[in-house]
Design an enzyme around this catalytic site. Structure first.
Site, mmCIF file in Angstrom:
data_model
loop_
_atom_site.group_PDB
_atom_site.id
_atom_site.type_symbol
_atom_site.label_atom_id
_atom_site.label_comp_id
_atom_site.label_asym_id
_atom_site.label_seq_id
_atom_site.Cartn_x
_atom_site.Cartn_y
_atom_site.Cartn_z
ATOM 1 N N ASP A 46 0.514 4.991 1.461
ATOM 2 C CA ASP A 46 -0.248 5.900 2.413
ATOM 3 C C ASP A 46 0.286 7.085 2.451
ATOM 4 O O ASP A 46 1.430 7.249 2.395
ATOM 5 C CB ASP A 46 -0.306 5.293 3.602
ATOM 6 C CG ASP A 46 -1.161 4.086 3.978
ATOM 7 O OD1 ASP A 46 -1.982 3.675 2.907
ATOM 8 O OD2 ASP A 46 -1.066 3.342 4.723
ATOM 9 N N ASP B 206 3.251 4.952 15.474
ATOM 10 C CA ASP B 206 3.452 3.774 16.565
ATOM 11 C C ASP B 206 4.828 3.311 16.557
ATOM 12 O O ASP B 206 5.493 3.227 17.666
ATOM 13 C CB ASP B 206 2.383 2.703 16.155
ATOM 14 C CG ASP B 206 2.455 2.263 14.861
ATOM 15 O OD1 ASP B 206 3.413 2.725 13.927
ATOM 16 O OD2 ASP B 206 1.542 1.386 14.301
ATOM 17 N N ASP C 227 0.977 -1.210 0.055
ATOM 18 C CA ASP C 227 -0.167 0.120 0.092
ATOM 19 C C ASP C 227 1.034 1.177 0.093
ATOM 20 O O ASP C 227 2.051 1.207 0.325
ATOM 21 C CB ASP C 227 -0.844 -0.001 1.306
ATOM 22 C CG ASP C 227 -1.857 -0.965 1.320
ATOM 23 O OD1 ASP C 227 -2.915 -1.252 0.291
ATOM 24 O OD2 ASP C 227 -1.775 -2.009 2.309
#
Length: 454
Positions: free
Chosen positions: A68, A147, A66
């Site tokens: 992002d 994170d 992906d």
């Protein structure tokens, strides 16, 4: 203090800008659609960065799954720029830019939470879990909210540099998964981060930093507070990634698998040799092989195999305690096991329906007399049921292996061969079971066996 043992505090983050000539990311590795979004945001006067796993994978020489994007444009501003945009999410408001089946996710920079009780943009549970988080901020604040350090890298479309706030490049080189900030606080904000730590460690062949790993076993029960629908998606990422066996072992080590599949965990042993554990290894190894070979994977089969022996145990207990026939107890137990599992992982109904079909066919495949074998073979889910029977044969041996061999031969035989096989089964069945006298009048009901008679 050793770099691998310390916790990187949020307030200690320091920006390092790596110019284009000093890193290996090329725009050739970024999807055309992601570049369109980056360039349009930049041209409109907004900041635009490729962020997270896409940057990480490009630096590791992997093909990103992906792409992002992070920006200072709000979701509504993004929507005005792209007609092919839809806004999703309540907990985290995001913009999805649709290019056919390709979806580019755009997130607005996250900011710090206000301390006021009337803050409508953010909300926490009593345990510190973020329930709503639509506070927007700067890229510096956004970096503090990421994170893991390896996911806190930003590729700037304006000058093609990389912004590294948390030593993510060092951790990539040292192959370390490390949380940004205090681990216990970050896990309480979002307990799913514990699952992500394991997933990234296995996927990227890295180790979890000791400070990041330390609170996981104790905090693992916090996963029980996560919505079951979200846990379904997370479970697929964990078990259908191509490293299911290794992921399962690490999840189990950190007391995480036990939170996801409590009915399965009830059968865990120190030697890991129970039938349930043997089945887990088999079905996950098979799934890993199918991922590598780019074969289709159906989550329903995975769950059906994982939950098979908990179902059998429950059915046997229920038949013994209630006096129900084994078949009736089996059907009740099947519903109970599914109902319990969906409380932690919301398996969609289309999959639970298939799970039940595969389980019921295990019962039907033992009944091969008359036309039963032909009818069973014609069932839509027969192939999946046979695959489960094969795995059961490897675990149980003897009778189940023999049954599996019979069905294997039955599938391969022509019509004449199948009829011959069924005649042999009929003959053996009639030999074992003497004909009973026909009794006049309606049959008497059999009194259910009480617990004291069992």
């Amino acid at each position: 203090m050793n770099r691998d043992s310390k916790t990187r505090a949020i307030e200690d983050l320091k920006l390092e800008v790596i110019p284009r000539k000093a890193h290996g990311i090329s725009r050739k590795g970024i999807s055309e659609n992601a570049l369109k979004v980056l360039y349009r945001l930049h041209k409109a006067g907004f900041e635009a960065y490729l962020v997270g796993g896409g940057v990480r994978d490009l630096l590791l020489g992997r093909e990103p799954k992906d792409f992002d994007i992070a920006t200072d444009a709000t979701p509504d501003e993004v929507k005005k720029l792209f007609r092919n945009c839809r806004l999703i999410g309540r907990r985290f408001r995001l913009a999805h830019i649709l290019f056919g089946r390709d979806v580019i996710e755009v997130a607005t920079f996250r900011g710090h939470h206000g301390k006021g009780e009337k803050d409508k943009q953010t909300a926490r549970s009593e345990d510190g879990m973020l329930l709503r988080d639509n506070v927007y901020g700067t890229i510096d604040e956004d970096a503090q909210r990421r994170d893991f350090t390896v996911n806190g890298l930003y590729y700037n479309i304006a000058d093609f540099s990389i912004r590294d706030y948390a030593g993510g490049l060092d951790d990539l080189n040292n192959r370390v998964i490390r949380l940004i900030g205090d681990p216990e606080t970050r896990y309480r904000e979002d307990p799913v981060r514990m699952l992500r730590a394991v997933r990234f460690a296995v996927k990227l062949d890295m180790t979890i930093n000791s400070a990041t790993a330390a609170p996981i076993i104790e905090l693992a029960p916090l996963l029980q507070d996560i919505p079951a629908a979200r846990m379904f998606e997370e479970s697929l990422k964990l078990l259908q990634s191509g490293q299911g066996v290794a992921t399962y072992q690490m999840l189990r080590e950190y007391n995480l698998f036990q939170q996801l599949f409590p009915a399965v965990a009830a059968h865990f042993t120190e030697t890991q040799t129970s039938q349930t554990e043997q089945m887990l290894e088999q079905v996950l190894r098979s799934t890993d092989k199918r991922v590598v070979n780019e074969q289709r994977i159906n989550p329903a089969f995975l769950f059906a195999a994982m939950l098979w022996y908990p179902l059998v145990t429950r059915a046997e207990e229920m038949a013994f305690e209630s006096g129900l026939s084994y078949y009736d107890a089996f059907m009740v137990a099947a519903s109970d096991i599914v109902d319990e599992q969906v409380k932690t992982i919301a398996i969609p109904r289309r999959f639970t329906a298939m799970i039940r079909e595969v389980w019921q066919l295990q019962m039907r495949m033992t009944r091969r007399t008359g036309a039963r074998a032909f009818k069973t073979l014609d069932e839509k889910k027969f192939r999946a049921a046979f695959d489960l029977l094969e795995m059961r044969g490897a675990v149980e041996g003897e009778e189940t292996e023999a049954l599996c061999a019979w069905w294997r031969d039955f599938q391969r035989a022509d019509q004449s061969g199948r009829q011959k096989m069924v005649r042999a089964i009929n003959k053996a069945h009639n030999t074992r079971k003497p004909k009973s006298r026909r009794r006049k009048g309606p049959p008497r009901r059999r009194k259910p066996q009480s617990n004291s008679d069992a």
